[in-house]
Scaffold this active site. Structure first.
Site, PDB file in Angstrom:
ATOM      1  CG  ASN A 160      -3.115 -21.176  20.577  1.00  0.00           C
ATOM      2  OD1 ASN A 160      -3.578 -20.441  21.142  1.00  0.00           O
ATOM      3  ND2 ASN A 160      -3.174 -22.781  19.954  1.00  0.00           N
ATOM      4  CD  GLU A 161      -0.744 -16.092  14.564  1.00  0.00           C
ATOM      5  OE1 GLU A 161       0.547 -16.284  14.732  1.00  0.00           O
ATOM      6  OE2 GLU A 161      -1.372 -16.003  13.366  1.00  0.00           O
ATOM      7  N   PRO A 162       2.360 -15.364  19.088  1.00  0.00           N
ATOM      8  CG  PRO A 162       4.367 -14.386  17.969  1.00  0.00           C
ATOM      9  CD  PRO A 162       2.835 -15.034  18.154  1.00  0.00           C
TER      10      PRO A 162
END
Ligand code: F6R
Length: 628
Positions: A160-162
């Protein structure tokens, strides 16, 4: 949960500090064992959410040990992995499915049908249905009891990237540039790292009844502190753990470095004013207020929560002078000691001169990155300098380099000699080209290819060392077996590695050793070699040379030392910095972190200047690990 002490007031998610990743992994494995035993008693399965990457490896090793030695059974366990690279089949060497088999599942008695990992090869038009089915299955087994997490440098949990929302569910995502850079060595070059992954969402993760996020090494310190103490934000997915009623961080000493209770302890309770802590406080205050140390006034101390330091060690001006002198004495242009000079206040002793200096480089480029300028000075000042590449680094070399070499060799055959004279070389070149062709972009390198890649890096190392005036006979290659037999994130050191280091030390009998890796993730190449070195030094304790050997650590791609931590600051002239940069240019495959080393060296110089010390172009920084 019991109330937490005031020193942890800034920590919005409960955080447990461990002396090492092994200790943390053992504690967590015990908790899992208890959970499994309780569930078995009540006739429930235990549902575990699992992570991949280097972080959980010590935890998986401990689970395997519990299974083998204490007969812990996983018959009743169901697992869901967080994520998988999109595009990789389950048997690909870097797929998470294969990772899990090699690191855990093949060594325990979990039934195959209880294992769940998102598919990396589901056709694009079925991704949505696949992700929904994954969510449904978690729900159908009653949800996840305990979710294990690591943290990426972008603050991701799972992938879950930025920008991932708090309610996001299992889905396909695009990997962040930083995440792909971090995976570059696994894939032999950033260009080979997949761009997409399937990951559980933040919402999926937060639904687990219990969460434990593990983090090791200084490179994780900044992002870990942000996740624990910063605002809850989509910019750092791990910060959402603050909203969970039963989430904890398990971290080691390196990863805890940026927490307020460790970094600025006087802000959250009474500090013990050891010399190191005093230095930290004064330097912090000077940099924060942009005032040189000698210009700090009593009001500054009071306004920054340091009044008790003042009452214990003041008056302020005397304290300033003491710290200033100490900082001043870290600066030396004579890293091997200045012959015939008074060395009372110098970082390194004058005698013996010249010294036998052993410069240990975990991978061939590390020492030039971390201390190329100092190496230059040691040679110039007449010391007996040996540069030892502890591993071949072959896993870093992209296929394109091997291809370039083999193609040139094959062509040379027809261009400069008759085919008969060139028969063996051409055969060799064609074998390499065939291997490259057959193994495809992501396949594993067979020994012949690894050997060629090691030779390519060797050439680069010799070339880089020449630029600094170090001749080939002073560059040694140890090729430690753990590296030659392993892969990134899953190396295991063996007694042979230790024996090789012990005999290296016995052969060279150094007066000075330079090394790196003390602050690194213990499973990284630098982390492993540093621990091997510590053990080798302990084993060598009775030797004559060991009693008079000093040990200095440098930082390469790890988090740089802060001004108060520096025990030896070696200034570099603009010319020396240029020579170092030129010698690094001999390497074809450096990471972005390695390429930015000149900026770090300049930053050290800026900090020293801001503290009121002399203004230099750049500084290489060292920490004393032991002195004779
Ligand atoms: C892996 C995962 C990632 C990793 C993170 C840290 O399944 O979900 O979030 O935990 O990228 O990776 P390492 O442990 O290799 O530093």
């Amino acid at each position: 949960m019991p109330p937490r002490p005031p020193s942890e007031v800034h920590e919005k998610t409960p955080t447990v500090l461990f002396p090492s990743s092994t200790a943390a992994a053992q504690a967590l494995a015990q908790e899992v064992k208890t959970l499994m035993e309780e569930n078995t008693r009540t006739g429930r399965p235990t549902v575990l959410g699992l992570a991949t990457g280097s972080t959980p490896v010590p935890f998986y090793r401990e689970l395997i040990r519990l299974h083998r030695e204490e007969k812990l059974s996983f018959q009743n366990v169901v697992t869901f992995n967080l994520d998988e690279y999109y595009g990789l089949p389950a048997d690909h060497p870097e797929s998470y499915a294969r990772f899990m088999r090699e690191q855990l599942f093949d060594h325990i008695d979990i039934p195959a049908e209880n294992i769940n990992i998102p598919s990396g090869t589901i056709p694009s038009d079925q991704v949505f249905a696949h992700c929904k089915a994954y969510e449904d299955k978690i729900h159908a087994v009653g949800g996840i009891d305990l979710q294990i997490l690591g943290i990426g440098r972008t603050g991701h949990i799972g992938f879950n990237e930025p920008g991932s929302s708090r309610d996001s569910l299992t889905r396909r995502i695009t990997l962040d540039r930083v995440t792909r850079q971090d995976a570059a060595s696994d894939f032999r070059g950033e260009q080979n790292v997949p761009h997409f992954a399937i990951t559980m969402g933040v919402g999926t993760i937060l639904r687990a009844r219990q969460l434990v996020l593990m983090a090791w090494g200084e490179n994780k310190a900044a992002i870990t502190a942000r996740a624990i103490e910063g605002a809850v934000s989509e910019a750092v997915s791990a910060s959402f753990l603050q909203d969970h009623p039963n989430a904890r961080f398990f971290i080691d000493t390196g990863a805890s470095r940026e927490l307020t209770r460790i970094k600025l302890p006087w802000l959250v309770g009474p500090a013990s004013w050891t010399p190191a802590e005093t230095r930290r406080a004064v330097v912090w205050q000077a940099l924060k207020t942009s005032r040189p140390v000698l210009k700090l006034i009593d009001e500054d101390y009071n306004e920054h929560g340091l009044s008790d330091l003042l009452s214990e060690q003041g008056p302020g001006y005397q304290l300033n002078i003491r710290i200033f002198n100490r900082l001043q004495h870290t600066i030396t242009g004579w890293p091997g000691g200045k012959p015939d000079a008074d060395d009372t206040f110098r970082p390194e002793r004058a005698k013996p001169y010249p010294k036998r200096c052993l410069i240990l480089s975990p991978e061939p480029q590390d020492a030039i990155v971390g201390m190329g300028g100092t190496l230059d000075r040691l040679i110039e000042q007449g010391h007996d300098v040996r540069l030892i590449a502890l591993t071949s680094g072959s896993l870093r070399v992209p296929d394109s380099e091997a291809d370039k070499f083999a193609s040139t060799l094959a062509e040379l055959g027809s261009a400069v000699v008759t085919p008969a004279e060139w028969k063996e070389q051409t055969q060799y070149a064609n074998t390499i080209l065939r291997i490259l062709d057959e193994k495809g972009e992501f396949g594993e390198d067979p020994p012949a290819l690894r050997q060629l890649k090691a030779l390519i890096l060797r050439g680069e190392l010799r070339d880089a060392a020449h630029t600094l005036g170090l001749t080939s006979d002073r560059v040694h290659l140890l090729d430690l077996p753990f590296y030659e037999k392993g892969r990134y994130r899953r190396f295991h050191s063996t007694p042979d590695d230790l024996a090789a280091l012990v005999s290296l030390l016995a052969q060279h009998k150094p007066h000075q050793i330079y090394c790196t890796g003390d602050a690194a993730d213990p499973s990284s190449v630098a982390g492993i070699t540093f621990r091997l070195l510590e053990t080798a030094l302990r084993q060598s304790e009775g030797e004559d040379w060991a009693a008079t050997c000093s040990l200095w650590s440098y930082r390469g791609k790890e988090k740089p030392l802060e001004a108060h931590e520096i025990d030896m600051a070696v200034p570099l002239s603009p010319l020396q910095l240029e020579r170092k940069t030129r010698s690094l240019a001999r390497y074809n495959s450096l990471s972005t972190l390695e390429l930015s080393i000149a900026d770090q060296n300049r930053q050290h110089a800026k900090d020293y200047d801001a503290l009121g010390l002399a203004e230099y172009e750049a500084i290489e920084a060292f920490q004393r690990r032991s002195r004779p």
